[in-house]
Design a protein around this motif. Structure first.
Motif, PDB file in Angstrom:
ATOM      1  N   ILE A 168      20.030   5.103  -0.146  1.00 33.01           N
ATOM      2  CA  ILE A 168      20.007   5.682   1.200  1.00 33.01           C
ATOM      3  C   ILE A 168      18.597   5.733   1.792  1.00 33.01           C
ATOM      4  CG2 ILE A 168      19.838   8.102   0.434  1.00 33.01           C
ATOM      5  CD1 ILE A 168      21.876   6.783   3.454  1.00 33.01           C
ATOM      6  N   VAL A 169      17.574   5.814   0.948  1.00 32.16           N
ATOM      7  CA  VAL A 169      16.217   5.901   1.479  1.00 32.16           C
ATOM      8  C   VAL A 169      15.816   4.633   2.227  1.00 32.16           C
ATOM      9  CG1 VAL A 169      15.526   7.625  -0.238  1.00 32.16           C
ATOM     10  CG2 VAL A 169      15.022   5.204  -0.654  1.00 32.16           C
ATOM     11  N   SER A 170      16.488   3.531   1.918  1.00 33.84           N
ATOM     12  CA  SER A 170      16.233   2.276   2.643  1.00 33.84           C
ATOM     13  C   SER A 170      16.544   2.450   4.129  1.00 33.84           C
ATOM     14  CB  SER A 170      17.102   1.150   2.088  1.00 33.84           C
ATOM     15  OG  SER A 170      16.878   0.976   0.719  1.00 33.84           O
ATOM     16  N   GLU A 171      17.695   3.019   4.402  1.00 33.34           N
ATOM     17  CA  GLU A 171      18.117   3.243   5.781  1.00 33.34           C
ATOM     18  C   GLU A 171      17.204   4.239   6.485  1.00 33.34           C
ATOM     19  OE1 GLU A 171      20.668   1.636   7.301  1.00 33.34           O
ATOM     20  OE2 GLU A 171      20.934   0.478   5.472  1.00 33.34           O
ATOM     21  N   ILE A 172      16.827   5.289   5.776  1.00 42.41           N
ATOM     22  CA  ILE A 172      16.002   6.330   6.382  1.00 42.41           C
ATOM     23  C   ILE A 172      14.609   5.805   6.706  1.00 42.41           C
ATOM     24  CG2 ILE A 172      14.963   8.603   6.027  1.00 42.41           C
ATOM     25  CD1 ILE A 172      17.459   9.217   4.231  1.00 42.41           C
ATOM     26  N   ARG A 193      12.163  -1.499  -1.646  1.00 47.36           N
ATOM     27  CA  ARG A 193      12.598  -0.217  -2.210  1.00 47.36           C
ATOM     28  C   ARG A 193      12.309  -0.242  -3.696  1.00 47.36           C
ATOM     29  NH1 ARG A 193      17.768   1.164  -4.422  1.00 47.36           N
ATOM     30  NH2 ARG A 193      18.582  -0.724  -3.472  1.00 47.36           N
ATOM     31  N   ASP A 194      11.648   0.799  -4.172  1.00 39.43           N
ATOM     32  CA  ASP A 194      11.356   0.936  -5.587  1.00 39.43           C
ATOM     33  C   ASP A 194      12.666   0.993  -6.379  1.00 39.43           C
ATOM     34  OD1 ASP A 194       9.127   1.787  -7.645  1.00 39.43           O
ATOM     35  OD2 ASP A 194      10.826   3.156  -7.968  1.00 39.43           O
ATOM     36  N   ASP A 195      12.630   0.472  -7.595  1.00 40.83           N
ATOM     37  CA  ASP A 195      13.822   0.459  -8.440  1.00 40.83           C
ATOM     38  C   ASP A 195      14.398   1.848  -8.690  1.00 40.83           C
ATOM     39  OD1 ASP A 195      13.644  -2.302  -8.699  1.00 40.83           O
ATOM     40  OD2 ASP A 195      12.519  -2.190 -10.574  1.00 40.83           O
ATOM     41  N   VAL A 237       0.840  -1.201   0.000  1.00 39.82           N
ATOM     42  CA  VAL A 237       0.000   0.000   0.000  1.00 39.82           C
ATOM     43  C   VAL A 237       0.877   1.255   0.000  1.00 39.82           C
ATOM     44  CG1 VAL A 237      -1.652   1.344   1.368  1.00 39.82           C
ATOM     45  CG2 VAL A 237      -2.016  -1.102   1.028  1.00 39.82           C
ATOM     46  N   GLY A 238       1.947   1.249   0.781  1.00 36.71           N
ATOM     47  CA  GLY A 238       2.857   2.385   0.812  1.00 36.71           C
ATOM     48  C   GLY A 238       3.521   2.630  -0.533  1.00 36.71           C
ATOM     49  N   LEU A 239       3.965   1.562  -1.185  1.00 40.06           N
ATOM     50  CA  LEU A 239       4.588   1.707  -2.503  1.00 40.06           C
ATOM     51  C   LEU A 239       3.575   2.158  -3.548  1.00 40.06           C
ATOM     52  CD1 LEU A 239       7.027  -1.329  -2.604  1.00 40.06           C
ATOM     53  CD2 LEU A 239       7.626   1.099  -2.437  1.00 40.06           C
ATOM     54  N   GLY A 267       9.724   7.414  -6.383  1.00 36.23           N
ATOM     55  CA  GLY A 267      10.229   6.131  -5.913  1.00 36.23           C
ATOM     56  C   GLY A 267      10.558   6.214  -4.435  1.00 36.23           C
ATOM     57  N   MET A 268      10.149   5.227  -3.687  1.00 35.52           N
ATOM     58  CA  MET A 268      10.364   5.233  -2.236  1.00 35.52           C
ATOM     59  C   MET A 268      10.779   3.867  -1.734  1.00 35.52           C
ATOM     60  SD  MET A 268       7.293   7.297  -0.378  1.00 35.52           S
ATOM     61  CE  MET A 268       6.849   8.938  -0.903  1.00 35.52           C
ATOM     62  N   ALA A 269      11.219   3.881  -0.497  1.00 36.55           N
ATOM     63  CA  ALA A 269      11.400   2.663   0.281  1.00 36.55           C
ATOM     64  C   ALA A 269      10.353   2.697   1.385  1.00 36.55           C
ATOM     65  CB  ALA A 269      12.795   2.614   0.893  1.00 36.55           C
ATOM     66  N   ILE A 270       9.773   1.533   1.661  1.00 35.33           N
ATOM     67  CA  ILE A 270       8.792   1.389   2.735  1.00 35.33           C
ATOM     68  C   ILE A 270       9.298   0.298   3.669  1.00 35.33           C
ATOM     69  CG2 ILE A 270       6.395   0.894   3.346  1.00 35.33           C
ATOM     70  CD1 ILE A 270       6.627   3.381   1.562  1.00 35.33           C
ATOM     71  N   ALA A 271       9.344   0.608   4.955  1.00 34.36           N
ATOM     72  CA  ALA A 271       9.803  -0.349   5.962  1.00 34.36           C
ATOM     73  C   ALA A 271       8.727  -0.527   7.023  1.00 34.36           C
ATOM     74  CB  ALA A 271      11.082   0.145   6.625  1.00 34.36           C
TER      75      ALA A 271
END
Length: 135
Positions: free
Chosen positions: A50-54, A43-45, A15-17, A26-30
């Motif tokens: 760095i957005v993965s860590e954030i 994480r979107d392609d 849902v977040g993606l 493009g985002m990363a959702i954790a």
């Protein structure tokens, strides 16, 4: 204590993606559990690494305090030394883009998003949290 399931966490990520895609970013959702440990992540392609860590650190911060990170950003602007102390602990981020996941009044985890501007991250994380709340 209630736990967030892998199936729930994967749905929140999706849902977040989807929200990020609707916003054109493009985002990363954790998704983390109540202790801030990673349960599901994507994480979107098109998103930088760095957005993965954030995203993970935003989710961890939200789970730790049981509040949206937008709330923490506001509260900590009034207490900058406290904010610096928390950040110095490591693995915490002050900034919009994460929401706690609450079941029966108990924090069972959190969802964090990163990759857009703060408001875009906020919208994507909020969408994931809303999907969790709806069951």
């Amino acid at each position: 204590m209630s736990k967030i399931t892998l199936e729930e966490a994967r749905r929140i990520v999706r849902v977040g993606l989807d929200s990020a895609a609707e916003q054109g970013v493009g985002m990363a959702i954790a998704v983390v559990d109540y202790a801030g440990q990673l349960v599901a992540f994507e994480r979107d392609d098109t998103a930088p690494w760095i957005v993965s860590e954030i995203a993970w650190r935003k989710a961890r911060t939200s789970a730790a305090f049981g509040k949206p990170t937008a709330d923490r950003e506001q509260a900590w602007s009034e207490r900058p030394f406290f904010a610096q102390s928390v950040i110095a602990l490591g693995d915490y981020v002050v900034g919009k883009g994460a929401f706690p996941l609450i079941r029966d009044g108990e924090v069972v985890g959190a969802v964090g998003a990163s990759g857009g501007v703060p408001e875009q991250d906020h919208v994507a994380a909020e969408a994931g949290a809303a999907a969790f709340a709806q069951g």
